[in-house]
Design an enzyme around this catalytic site. Sequence first.
Site, mmCIF file in Angstrom:
data_model
loop_
_atom_site.group_PDB
_atom_site.id
_atom_site.type_symbol
_atom_site.label_atom_id
_atom_site.label_comp_id
_atom_site.label_asym_id
_atom_site.label_seq_id
_atom_site.Cartn_x
_atom_site.Cartn_y
_atom_site.Cartn_z
ATOM 1 N N GLU A 49 0.818 -1.216 0.000
ATOM 2 C CA GLU A 49 0.000 0.000 0.000
ATOM 3 C C GLU A 49 0.850 1.265 0.000
ATOM 4 O O GLU A 49 0.434 2.303 -0.488
ATOM 5 C CB GLU A 49 -0.965 0.005 1.186
ATOM 6 N N PHE A 111 -11.250 -7.283 13.989
ATOM 7 C CA PHE A 111 -10.168 -7.748 13.128
ATOM 8 C C PHE A 111 -9.829 -6.686 12.078
ATOM 9 O O PHE A 111 -10.708 -6.166 11.410
ATOM 10 C CB PHE A 111 -10.569 -9.064 12.436
ATOM 11 N N GLN A 112 -8.562 -6.376 11.959
ATOM 12 C CA GLN A 112 -8.054 -5.356 11.028
ATOM 13 C C GLN A 112 -8.714 -3.997 11.224
ATOM 14 O O GLN A 112 -8.918 -3.247 10.274
ATOM 15 C CB GLN A 112 -8.178 -5.829 9.570
ATOM 16 N N LYS A 161 -17.393 -0.824 6.154
ATOM 17 C CA LYS A 161 -17.726 -1.904 5.227
ATOM 18 C C LYS A 161 -19.223 -1.996 4.955
ATOM 19 O O LYS A 161 -19.654 -2.187 3.814
ATOM 20 C CB LYS A 161 -17.204 -3.229 5.808
ATOM 21 N N MET A 471 24.184 8.980 2.061
ATOM 22 C CA MET A 471 24.127 10.326 2.619
ATOM 23 C C MET A 471 24.476 10.296 4.105
ATOM 24 O O MET A 471 25.188 11.171 4.608
ATOM 25 C CB MET A 471 22.732 10.937 2.402
#
Lengths: 563, 170
Positions: A49, A111-112, A161, A471
């Site tokens: 993502e 969940f999630q 959802k 760097m």
Amino acid sequence: MKRTGAQAVWESLVREGVDTAFGISGGAVIHLYHALPDYPIHHVLMRHEQGAAHAADGYARATGKVGVCVATSGPGATNLVTGLATAYMDSSPVVAITGQVATPVIGTDAFQEVDITGITLPITKHNYLVTDVEELPLVMKEAFYIARSGRPGPVLVDIAKDVQAAEFDYDYPDEVRLPGYRLPAGDISAQLEAAAEMIESAERPLIVAGHGVVLGAAEDSLLRLVEQTQIPVVTTLLGISAIPETHPLCLGMAGMHGEAYANLALAEADLLIALGSRFDDRLTGPVDGFGAQAKVIHVDIDTVEINKNVLTDLAVVGDLRDVLPQLISAVDERNRDEWLARIRLWREESAQRDIVGQETDELVPQFVMRQIWHATRGEVIMVSDVGQNQMWEAQYFVHHRRRGLLSSGGLGTMGFALPAAIGAQLGLPEQQVWVTAGDGGFQMNIQELATVVQEKLPVKIAIMNNGYLGMVRQWQQLFFEGRYSGTPLLGPDFAKVAEAYGIPGITIREKAQVDAAILQAVETEGPVLIDFRIVQEENVYPMVAPGRPVNEMIRRPMPTGKR
Amino acid sequence: MEKHTLIALMEDKPGVLNRVSGLFRRRNYNIESLSVGHSETGGISRMTIVVNGDERIVEQVVKQLDKLVNVTDVIDVSHRDSVFRELALIKVNAGPGKRSEIIELTSVFRARVVDVGATSLTVEITGPESRVNSLIGLLEPYGIEELARTGRVAMVRSGNGNGSSRGIDF
């Protein structure tokens, strides 16, 4: 029209002109993905993502349109965070759509489940949690309006959802109602008159061109202003491409790794005209010593930037798109030969130190960047990663193309380049897109090579491979007793990795091989990856040491003997 | 460092308070008190914020607050002729021998006793912070068991009556 929430999301995107979205499916967006095939939107399946957010950002930076990314709840949403923060710091218009657990279980640690609107509060321009499907059309309308108007930025829309599944009468609003959201609309004619007077009486004026010029599509106006007034221009990193670097009045990038003559001009100027720049510390160094001899005119679309970092003598709040044409008609032509002659001397001195003009058989990254420019004639979109490679690209590729450099400036996100290039290439399929990255940053989103292949994108990838987080190694060498702690980096054989994904891979160890490899990449129809095994301990020069004023630079030593 | 009093009007929506308080923390602003409730307009909350900082910091606070999409108006009333008030509830130790003494103090401050227990009194005071502070100082020797302060609320005075309805030119 009866629609589900999921259908309403896609339909709203289509109405906003979206034809591409970057995302990854998941449990809390399964309704969205179920509805997706019915809409004329090309969904690009990313491998992480973070890549989706950077790709949407890269798409936005390359095209000027809003980039869209999609992620599921919980880990999908948190993976967007770095990409959204990157877009926020660089004012890039992105709309992120996330799934949320169903409304009855919000707050139960389902969940999630994660509070992504809470998490992204400080890294989005605005965000929404949608728990009622009736609100969805207006939220989508507002999200796009906020993302693209004023100072652009990312907006996140988190949709439960059950809201995605719910049916309702869909009606897309024509207008937003945002009483607390105002765009600059004041009369600025008095300020512009004052600005014109300051400009006309200045002996050593200097324009600092920032990202705002690009975001406001004000490049033409800037060029006209510069030629009319003969005022030289330095740019910030994100201001690169605001004016062609081939123009004699363009001094290139200033700041911590800016051109020496650009920094000397900053220090010697008696008037700084900042156009769409927020005076980032990488440009200014310590602000109390910045522009010590100069009055400051600051033009910005965001009033918050006025007096935030550098105190302003004259502030103009507005979109450069509107401000610059008015400023042009307010100022007179003027000759600045003396000031320009001084700058020319500094420029000549810098040229003598330039490593690219020096005879060496070593494979130095500056040479590689310069040769990419030569081979492409600069007619490509460069997407740079973060670190030494980013600075070498900025210094040695001569940018003249509009929106010709995409880079993570504010957040400095390693791993940005590859997914952002995917977004840029999808937005501009006719253009050649190059990724330049270090071996460290490239490994941070290397998984997106699969997306390159799946989408058949002809992205060219050049890795400046020095086996270090370079760097940081440079800082350790210069300021931390040469103790290379946590910087030596073992990488894979990048050419073989590329081959494993189905991308031709080339490894270059000799300077003499560079041109042929770049030419092969330019001429190959599909993607190519070149692993340049560059000199390991090459540094970026000039460098302004942290805490020092910009005109005190660590320079590359003058070569002994003839140039 | 100066104390500044800001009044902010904002949409009464879930999460708005979070946006405001998150902004203060993120921008490293030094907030002394914050009090929020309904305003005269439905759907609009009114917040009074006391912030420490010089003029430049406060200018930034005002502009950053105003930049929040849900915040409709912000004004710095520090230099306006305004009414500042705070309410405090003070539960103070008060055995039978001390009660009348405390009640006497209370009445001097135009405060009220709102609850009497076997060993304590609860006092309510409304006024400028200085008066609230004085009473608290005088009650401290008796032993303060609990203290609840609302933080400052502010309103600009209407002057000679030709100001706007809420006394502020928003």
